[in-house]
Design a protein around this motif. Structure first.
Motif: not given
Length: 739
Positions: A116-119, A89-99, A79-83
């Protein structure tokens, strides 16, 4: 399209790891699907970031505007790696990611932590993150847009995609460089004539081969179009839309087409420049070579062909003429090669848009050269056809002559009767040789007609003054062909007459040996019937019905043997007649007839013994069945059945005595024992019947004695009753008297 600052070649080891890839699938908003397959090994975030930067530089701005759906496959990761990847992704492609769809493993991480982490990060991520198992990913993305890793039907080969990217970038790099060089060469041709001559040797040689670069581009474009066409036909799946995984956003098809168009345009100009310069140096060379070819063909070449008219009188002579003609053809081939080269050069110059004066001169040279060459080629072909037909004719004549000699030698040799097969083989060989001669003569007529036709249709030379017509030479050749065919026809007719006589004699021999073979076969058949009778005809039946059936079959079996014996006798009689006709002796006069008679006598004795045993068995079973079925049987009849059975058992132990004194038993000892056992079982039943009858008689005697005793007792009771009654009557009479 955006410019790619980093090429795949520079980061090939990273791209081969498949840290992320664009499979070509799309979400329901037509946004591209970016897949990040995390593995159990530690993933380098720097390499993953570089991979994402490279992949996101490929699609166009229009495609990016529709947004990406990112699939983070965390089934094999922690999970730590997934997180970390999701936050990256926010730093690499923040504007292009929809889902962002995080594919969770079957044994999921701590739900409280992940929830908790996702919310906690949802508001500042700027995109929606959902947790989903692999089998429920189709709720958000069509199955036809998912690869088989997630249960979809979309085909994706990462190595194939990477190879296409490498080819595309190499083509882009080489074509761009080549366009600059060709542009400089073509623009430099507009300068002065002096500068053109100085730069002619070096400026016309670009660093890349234009043909190779164009071929690479066309292959790349064809591959892209083919993949797009295939995917558009089969990519819909399950009633969905016909998605196109390899659009221009992924493999830059329009850019390839644009580069190809520009490169073709510059290369066409470059080729035109080269052609113009080459034409200037070719005109004078072509004129000199044309005149050289025409002069030789009309002079020495024609003289060589005019001296070759004969067809030869044998295969060896025809081969010698063919060898001479091949030498002449070899000399002409060198000049014809020059003609082909000159004709191609003239055609190229005519197609290049020359001036009218030069065009007229080139056409005149081309016409003169073609006329002379075609005329000479026609003469060579005609002579070659005549020689080939002559070789075929002489070869067929030689083969037919050898066939006739072989047939005549076979007819002159005496026929010694060895056996039917050899005589029949000789007859077949004789017929085959005759048929071969017929075929050879027909082929000779065909080859002769072809040779005469080739001689008549051979192109004629233009007659000079003082020359004679070649009709006389053609007439001599035709007369030679007719003479050979008539001679072969006469030889064939003489052989046919001799074949008719030999055929009649051989047919009689074939019939003779056939009769002998059939007579021997009849002896073998009769022996086989005797062997079958002695070895297999042992059983006598378990009851009268079966025995009667076996007796009927035995009579039919004897009838078959009788017909076989009669057939053998008739064949031997026919053999004697044929031997007298051919005046020869055969094996039938030796041991065939005695063997036939000996086997028949043995069969007759054996069949008669078999018939007697069956009749005795039938009598035994009939009497035994009558004893077993009747209620009252005389003891004499039982003794008769027992005697008949014992007689049959004694008969089974006796051998068959043949006329020559030899003996033979029916079947094996076990077969005889089995037949005897059946008789003994029936005798045992008869004996049991005898005991039953004796018990019944004893029981009846006891009943009669009891009945007599009862009758005597009843008589005593009746006597006593009568005595008492008499006494009462006496007393009554005395009483009356007293009164």
């Amino acid at each position: 399209m955006s410019n790619v600052t980093v090429e795949a070649t520079n980061m090939l080891p990273i791209l081969k790891k498949k840290l992320a890839f664009l499979s070509g699938g799309k979400d329901r908003r037509s946004g591209l699907i970016l897949t990040i397959p995390l593995s159990s090994d530690q993933t380098s975030m720097e390499e993953l970031s570089a991979t994402l930067d490279y992949l996101l530089s490929i699609p166009s701005q229009k495609c990016k505007a529709r947004g990406f759906t990112v699939i983070v496959d965390g089934r094999k990761s922690q999970w730590n790696i997934v997180k970390t990847v999701v936050l990256m992704l926010q730093n690499v492609i923040p504007a292009e990611v929809s889902l962002v769809c995080v594919v969770k493993p079957d044994e999921f991480w701590d739900k409280k932590v992940t929830h908790f982490c996702f919310w906690k990060e949802k508001d500042r991520l700027g995109f929606e993150v959902i947790l989903v198992s692999a089998n429920k990913l189709t709720r958000y993305i069509e199955p036809c847009q998912l690869t088989d890793d997630f249960g979809g039907s979309l085909d994706y080969d990462h190595n194939d995609w990477l190879n296409k990217r490498l080819v595309f970038e190499k083509f882009t790099r080489e074509s761009t460089s080549l366009l600059g060089e060709l542009s400089m060469i073509n623009d430099g041709d507009k300068g002065s004539a002096e500068s053109k001559e100085k730069s002619a040797d070096c400026a016309l040689l670009p660093s890349f081969d234009p043909e190779t670069v164009l071929q690479t581009g066309h292959e790349l474009l064809s591959e892209l179009q083919q993949r797009r066409f295939n995917d558009s036909e089969g990519g819909g799946g399950q009633g969905g839309p016909a998605w196109c995984p390899m659009e221009e956003e992924l493999l830059a098809q329009p850019q390839v087409m644009k580069l190809l168009d520009s490169l073709r345009e510059q290369y066409t100009r470059y080729q035109e420049l080269c052609r113009q310069r080459n034409k200037r140096t070719q005109l004078d060379e072509i004129h000199a070579k044309v005149m050289q070819v025409v002069t030789w063909l009309q002079g020495p070449g024609s003289e060589l062909l005019k001296t070759q008219k004969a067809i030869g009188d044998s295969m060896r002579a025809a081969q010698a003429l063919q060898q001479k003609h091949e030498e002449i053809e070899s000399q002409h081939s060198e000049w014809f090669a020059v003609y082909v080269e000159l004709n191609q050069q003239i055609a190229a110059l005519l197609g290049g848009g020359e001036e009218e004066e030069e065009v007229a001169e080139l056409k005149a040279l081309q016409q003169q050269l073609s006329e002379v060459c075609y005329q000479q080629a026609a003469q060579l072909e005609g002579r070659q056809n005549v020689l080939q037909a002559a070789q075929g004719f002489h070869s067929t004549t030689q083969e037919l002559s050898q066939q006739l000699d072989g047939l005549l030698g076979m007819l002159c040799a005496d026929v010694a009767p060895a056996d039917g097969a050899s005589i029949q083989q000789n007859l077949k060989l004789l017929e085959e040789k005759l048929q071969t001669v017929e075929t050879g003569l027909a082929s000779l007529r065909q080859k002769g007609a072809l040779l005469m036709e080739q001689m008549c249709t051979q192109p004629a030379w233009p007659l000079d003054e003082g020359e004679e017509s070649p009709a006389g030479e053609q007439q001599d050749g035709s007369q030679q062909v007719h003479t050979v065919m008539e001679e072969m026809q006469l030889r064939k007719q003489r052989c046919e007459d001799m074949v008719d006589v030999r055929r009649l004699k051989m047919l009689q021999m074939v019939q003779l040996f056939k009769c002998e073979e059939d007579a021997l076969q009849a002896v073998e058949w009769l022996g086989e019937l005797l062997d079958a009778l002695l070895k297999t005809h042992v059983r006598l039946g378990d009851d009268s019905l079966e025995t009667r059936t076996m007796s009927d079959k035995h009579r039919k079996f004897v009838d078959v043997a009788q017909s076989t014996y009669d057939y053998g006798r008739q064949l031997l009689q026919a053999t004697v007649v044929l031997c007298q006709s051919l005046r020869c002796t055969t094996r039938s006069s030796g041991d065939t007839l005695p063997r036939l008679n000996r086997v028949w006598k043995q069969f007759s004795v054996s069949s008669e013994e078999r018939q007697q045993r069956l009749e005795l068995a039938l009598s035994f079973h009939t009497a035994a069945e009558r004893v077993l079925q009747q209620e009252c049987v005389d003891a004499e009849f039982l003794d008769e059945v027992d005697s008949c059975g014992k007689t049959l058992l004694d008969r089974l132990t006796l051998p068959v005595v043949f006329p020559d004194g030899t003996e033979q038993f029916f079947g094996s000892p076990s077969d005889t024992a089995a037949a005897a056992e059946a008789v003994r079982e029936r005798l045992l039943l008869v004996e049991e019947r005898r005991l039953q009858l004796q018990e019944v008689e004893l029981h009846n005697d006891e009943e009669e004695e009891e009945m007599l005793n009862g009758q005597e007792a009843r008589l005593d009771v009746i006597g006593e009753e009568l005595s008492e009654k008499e006494e009462q009557d006496d007393e009554e009479e005395e009483g009356h008297q007293d009164c």
